[in-house]
Enzyme design. Sequence first.
Site, PDB file in Angstrom:
ATOM      1  N   PRO A 265      11.477  -0.883  60.327  1.00 32.53           N
ATOM      2  CA  PRO A 265      12.132  -0.121  59.250  1.00 32.53           C
ATOM      3  C   PRO A 265      13.314   0.671  59.816  1.00 32.53           C
ATOM      4  CG  PRO A 265      10.087   0.955  59.895  1.00 32.53           C
ATOM      5  CD  PRO A 265      10.160  -0.319  60.677  1.00 32.53           C
ATOM      6  N   ASP A 439      14.560   3.203  64.650  1.00 33.47           N
ATOM      7  CA  ASP A 439      13.265   2.654  64.243  1.00 33.47           C
ATOM      8  C   ASP A 439      12.466   3.798  63.624  1.00 33.47           C
ATOM      9  OD1 ASP A 439      10.714   1.637  63.994  1.00 33.47           O
ATOM     10  OD2 ASP A 439      10.643   0.732  65.998  1.00 33.47           O
ATOM     11  N   HIS A 440      12.326   3.766  62.303  1.00 33.15           N
ATOM     12  CA  HIS A 440      11.710   4.903  61.604  1.00 33.15           C
ATOM     13  C   HIS A 440      10.212   5.014  61.874  1.00 33.15           C
ATOM     14  CE1 HIS A 440      12.167   8.287  59.193  1.00 33.15           C
ATOM     15  NE2 HIS A 440      12.689   7.780  58.087  1.00 33.15           N
ATOM     16  N   ARG A 441       9.605   3.990  62.481  1.00 27.90           N
ATOM     17  CA  ARG A 441       8.201   4.104  62.870  1.00 27.90           C
ATOM     18  C   ARG A 441       8.047   5.082  64.031  1.00 27.90           C
ATOM     19  NH1 ARG A 441       7.013  -2.000  64.367  1.00 27.90           N
ATOM     20  NH2 ARG A 441       8.869  -1.474  65.609  1.00 27.90           N
ATOM     21  N   ILE A 443      10.944   7.171  65.277  1.00 28.92           N
ATOM     22  CA  ILE A 443      11.913   8.265  65.297  1.00 28.92           C
ATOM     23  C   ILE A 443      12.097   8.813  63.885  1.00 28.92           C
ATOM     24  CG2 ILE A 443      14.309   8.875  65.830  1.00 28.92           C
ATOM     25  CD1 ILE A 443      14.311   6.525  67.823  1.00 28.92           C
TER      26      ILE A 443
END
Length: 467
Positions: A265, A439-441, A443
Amino acid sequence: MSIEIKMPALSPTMEEGTLAKWLVKEGDQVKSGDIMAEIETDKATMEFEAVDEGIIAKILVPEGTDNVKVGAAIAILAEEGEDASSVETSAKSDTPRPTKSDTPQPTDPEFKGRPDPSDPNAKGNEGEKVERTEASAEDHGRPDNAGAEPTPATPSGGDGSRVKASPLARRIAAEKGVDLAAVSGSGPNGRIVKADVEGAGAVPSGAKAPDAAAPAKAEAASPPVAPAPAAKPAAIPDVPHEATKLSNVRKTIARRLTESKQQVPHIYLTVDVRLDALLKLRAELNQSLEGRGVKLSVNDMLVKALGVALVQVPACNVMFTPDQLITFARADISVAVSTPSGLITPIIKEADSRSLSSISTAMKDLAARARDNKLKPEEYQGGTASISNMGMFGITQFDAVINPPQGMILAVGAGEKRPVVNGDELGVATVMSATGSFDHRAIDGADGAQLMKAFRELVERPLGMLA
């Protein structure tokens, strides 16, 4: 004794490759360290060195062959004094031939008076001739086959017919006390194989053993499931065109970027950065480095700024795994370089602590060898974050795709003159747009914003990255 030269694994992710070019031919003498071939991996084209000395007796895989599996034999090397023609003949045979070292001979004390197990026509072995051939795939490679005790008797079915079983299955049955006549075979034509015997317990002769092949029979009885239809290739318009075969590098780029967009994501954060102070410092440094033959580029200084910013904001210098978040203590920056075969990302290691002159020298060397497909795996595999600069093409802003398993990539656009406000006055400055893909998982948006803020401050006040 001849030696098989096998397809090497030239990178940790390599499963197969293209044998691009042979640099030796049959009959050539090679020694350790000689370059024998060029192999196209999933990352680059690399040279393959000889490890042993000898004569190239036979080339098994012609140059230009695609999808050669790692570990597959690609050539035969004959040792000094060995007859190359005999090596070639044996290499053509599909069935490995037993040698003195791995097949006990009838002259051995243990086998004295017994038939030669390597001769299916010898007296006492006639009944095993067919089984030995048909079961070769199951028994091949087991070191204990050659010295196994011959089965004392050939079991027969209740109607007097001969039980079909592989030699390995017979040996295991004899060891376990299993009556082969009571076991149903799941092999070709009902042949009893190793799995059937191992699934059966010892039973008295004539008693019915559990049917180890029942699941297979039930599965065979069920209606066959039609395979999913293969994806149809895209229809090519009836327009004059040229078709170019995809290289392994291009295939890998397509696969990895597709996986990144599907599985990672992305969150995008953009800042506008004034470049005037950095451009002024660059001019001064280049003047002082002229005698050393070093010329800094803007990209060299941006690599340094990103490395320092990542160490200042360690929450963004990370890698996501299914059960761990890895935080790195230094910043190794992967720099996107366009090559004729596709994009590759050589790494500037320890970018946060290296001098600008060292970064510049290393970057020029890596970029040149990347375009010649001469990078070593350790020079482009790894890295904690990436940077992609398209400013030289006049691109002012873009979003880059994260290079897994890294946690972020910085996309840098061209610097251009823009109106800016200085206090109460309107002025003009050289401004560059930079977009971070995170990477929203791993950060959070706030951490990504902190990194972009630190990067902007280092570029606008560049002496801070040199302290």
